[in-house]
Write a protein that holds these residues in place. Structure first.
Motif, PDB file in Angstrom:
ATOM      1  N   GLU A 128     -27.265 -20.514   3.309  1.00 29.82           N
ATOM      2  CA  GLU A 128     -26.361 -19.782   4.196  1.00 29.82           C
ATOM      3  C   GLU A 128     -26.949 -19.721   5.603  1.00 29.82           C
ATOM      4  OE1 GLU A 128     -23.428 -18.337   3.886  1.00 29.82           O
ATOM      5  OE2 GLU A 128     -23.037 -18.230   1.740  1.00 29.82           O
ATOM      6  N   GLU A 132     -32.182 -19.496  -2.483  1.00 24.98           N
ATOM      7  CA  GLU A 132     -32.092 -20.964  -2.510  1.00 24.98           C
ATOM      8  C   GLU A 132     -33.336 -21.587  -3.146  1.00 24.98           C
ATOM      9  OE1 GLU A 132     -29.392 -19.218   0.253  1.00 24.98           O
ATOM     10  OE2 GLU A 132     -31.592 -19.210   0.405  1.00 24.98           O
ATOM     11  N   TYR A 159     -24.383 -23.959   1.026  1.00 23.59           N
ATOM     12  CA  TYR A 159     -23.705 -22.673   1.130  1.00 23.59           C
ATOM     13  C   TYR A 159     -23.539 -22.318   2.605  1.00 23.59           C
ATOM     14  CZ  TYR A 159     -25.226 -22.482  -3.725  1.00 23.59           C
ATOM     15  OH  TYR A 159     -25.445 -22.777  -5.060  1.00 23.59           O
ATOM     16  N   GLY A 187     -23.672 -25.725   3.726  1.00 27.05           N
ATOM     17  CA  GLY A 187     -22.563 -26.510   3.198  1.00 27.05           C
ATOM     18  C   GLY A 187     -21.870 -27.313   4.281  1.00 27.05           C
ATOM     19  N   THR A 237     -19.872 -27.557  -1.902  1.00 34.38           N
ATOM     20  CA  THR A 237     -20.023 -26.510  -0.900  1.00 34.38           C
ATOM     21  C   THR A 237     -19.396 -25.214  -1.390  1.00 34.38           C
ATOM     22  OG1 THR A 237     -17.928 -26.778   0.319  1.00 34.38           O
ATOM     23  CG2 THR A 237     -19.716 -28.289   0.871  1.00 34.38           C
ATOM     24  N   ILE A 238     -19.975 -24.115  -0.942  1.00 33.73           N
ATOM     25  CA  ILE A 238     -19.382 -22.791  -1.146  1.00 33.73           C
ATOM     26  C   ILE A 238     -19.371 -22.086   0.204  1.00 33.73           C
ATOM     27  CG2 ILE A 238     -19.665 -20.535  -2.257  1.00 33.73           C
ATOM     28  CD1 ILE A 238     -20.772 -21.904  -4.671  1.00 33.73           C
ATOM     29  N   ASN A 239     -18.236 -21.480   0.534  1.00 28.25           N
ATOM     30  CA  ASN A 239     -18.046 -20.791   1.818  1.00 28.25           C
ATOM     31  C   ASN A 239     -18.170 -21.744   2.992  1.00 28.25           C
ATOM     32  OD1 ASN A 239     -18.134 -18.408   0.238  1.00 28.25           O
ATOM     33  ND2 ASN A 239     -20.308 -18.152   0.606  1.00 28.25           N
ATOM     34  N   ALA A 264     -19.793 -15.229   0.993  1.00 24.24           N
ATOM     35  CA  ALA A 264     -21.165 -15.158   0.467  1.00 24.24           C
ATOM     36  C   ALA A 264     -21.222 -14.436  -0.874  1.00 24.24           C
ATOM     37  CB  ALA A 264     -22.102 -14.498   1.475  1.00 24.24           C
ATOM     38  N   HIS A 277     -21.770 -15.495  -3.666  1.00 20.12           N
ATOM     39  CA  HIS A 277     -22.775 -16.091  -4.561  1.00 20.12           C
ATOM     40  C   HIS A 277     -24.174 -15.560  -4.298  1.00 20.12           C
ATOM     41  CE1 HIS A 277     -24.771 -18.426  -1.408  1.00 20.12           C
ATOM     42  NE2 HIS A 277     -23.589 -18.301  -0.822  1.00 20.12           N
ATOM     43  N   HIS A 278     -24.375 -14.816  -3.206  1.00 18.33           N
ATOM     44  CA  HIS A 278     -25.715 -14.490  -2.717  1.00 18.33           C
ATOM     45  C   HIS A 278     -26.071 -13.048  -3.083  1.00 18.33           C
ATOM     46  CE1 HIS A 278     -29.168 -14.426  -0.065  1.00 18.33           C
ATOM     47  NE2 HIS A 278     -28.939 -15.670   0.311  1.00 18.33           N
ATOM     48  N   TRP A 315     -22.060 -21.248  -9.877  1.00 18.97           N
ATOM     49  CA  TRP A 315     -23.258 -22.024 -10.194  1.00 18.97           C
ATOM     50  C   TRP A 315     -22.983 -23.005 -11.329  1.00 18.97           C
ATOM     51  CZ3 TRP A 315     -27.394 -23.867  -8.278  1.00 18.97           C
ATOM     52  CH2 TRP A 315     -28.421 -24.339  -9.096  1.00 18.97           C
TER      53      TRP A 315
END
Length: 244
Positions: A38, A46, A118, A122, A140-142, A200, A202-203, A225
């Motif tokens: 991120e 990460e 991310y 990403g 990719t995410i976000n 975010a 996922h974080h 994930w």
């Protein structure tokens, strides 16, 4: 499975970057994953994901964005990341610098590399694809960023993207633009929308009180994930490398 890790220093964007390399057990070549963080920068989140990928049998490099710094202050992070996100050439140079490090690792199978990122990481993964980098998958995410007209046609691999339905930074218009770009370019693409999730999501360390629209969603983080791992299993399966 026993893994080994080490910090890798390399130059990029006028800084000395400090990436996190995780290697699986054994001594043979393995498929590899370039992992982008991120906008706040490389963190233990990460690093832990790179370690998890190594446990699955991948060589994994979690790359750095800020010369070893983690930008917890939102204003400082935005001051650095917004100009970066507006400059595809700069993002590509940062991505290629990290990708070169990963390719140079003796354990890496250079023909079997994926990029997963991310947020800002990403966006860098996508720009590598738009620059024609030899990747086997992009996840990719976000990071539903769009590129310069026509350049998505240079993407040579499947693209998977995930986003929270309530992400104000990646609203419907951004999702539609990303989908239109991928479709027009003939990319093999997928977009997963995680219901009720914020930016975010996922974080684990994010807190929506720091900035509206940001928050952790444990259930969807686990699902995202698994989706990333499934993408890698489809496009750069470990068993293929082991059986060569």
């Amino acid at each position: 499975m026993t893994i080994t890790t080490r910090t890798i220093e390399y130059p990029a964007d006028g800084l000395t970057m400090k990436g996190h390399l995780a290697l699986p057990a054994g001594d043979g070549r393995r498929p590899a994953v370039l992992l982008g963080p991120e906008g706040t920068g490389l963190s233990d989140v990460e690093r832990g994901r790179a370690d998890a990928l190594a446990e699955l049998g991948y060589v994994a490099l979690a790359f750095d964005l800020h010369g070893g710094r983690y930008l917890a202050d939102p204003e400082e992070m935005l001051a650095r990341c917004m100009p970066l996100l507006a400059d595809p050439g700069r993002m590509r140079a940062m991505g290629h610098a990290a990708l070169d490090v990963l390719r140079a690792e003796p354990r890496t199978d250079p023909e079997r590399i994926a990029a997963v990122g991310y947020g800002t990481g990403g966006a860098i993964a996508l720009e590598l694809g738009r620059d024609g980098a030899d990747l086997r998958a992009i996840g990719t995410i976000n990071a539903l960023t769009t590129g310069r007209p026509g350049e998505a046609a240079r993407i040579r691999c499947p693209v998977w993207a995930g986003v929270g339905s309530e992400d104000p930074i990646m609203p419907y218009a951004q999702r539609d633009a990303f989908a239109a770009e991928m479709q027009a370019a003939g990319v093999d693409w997928r977009l997963v929308v995680y219901g009720g999730a914020l930016h975010a999501f996922h974080h684990p360390t994010v807190d929506h009180t720091v900035r509206p629209g940001i928050g952790y969603h444990p259930r969807h983080a686990r699902r995202a994930w698994r989706d990333v791992v499934d993408l890698l299993a489809e496009c750069v399966p470990v068993h293929w490398s082991l059986s060569r």
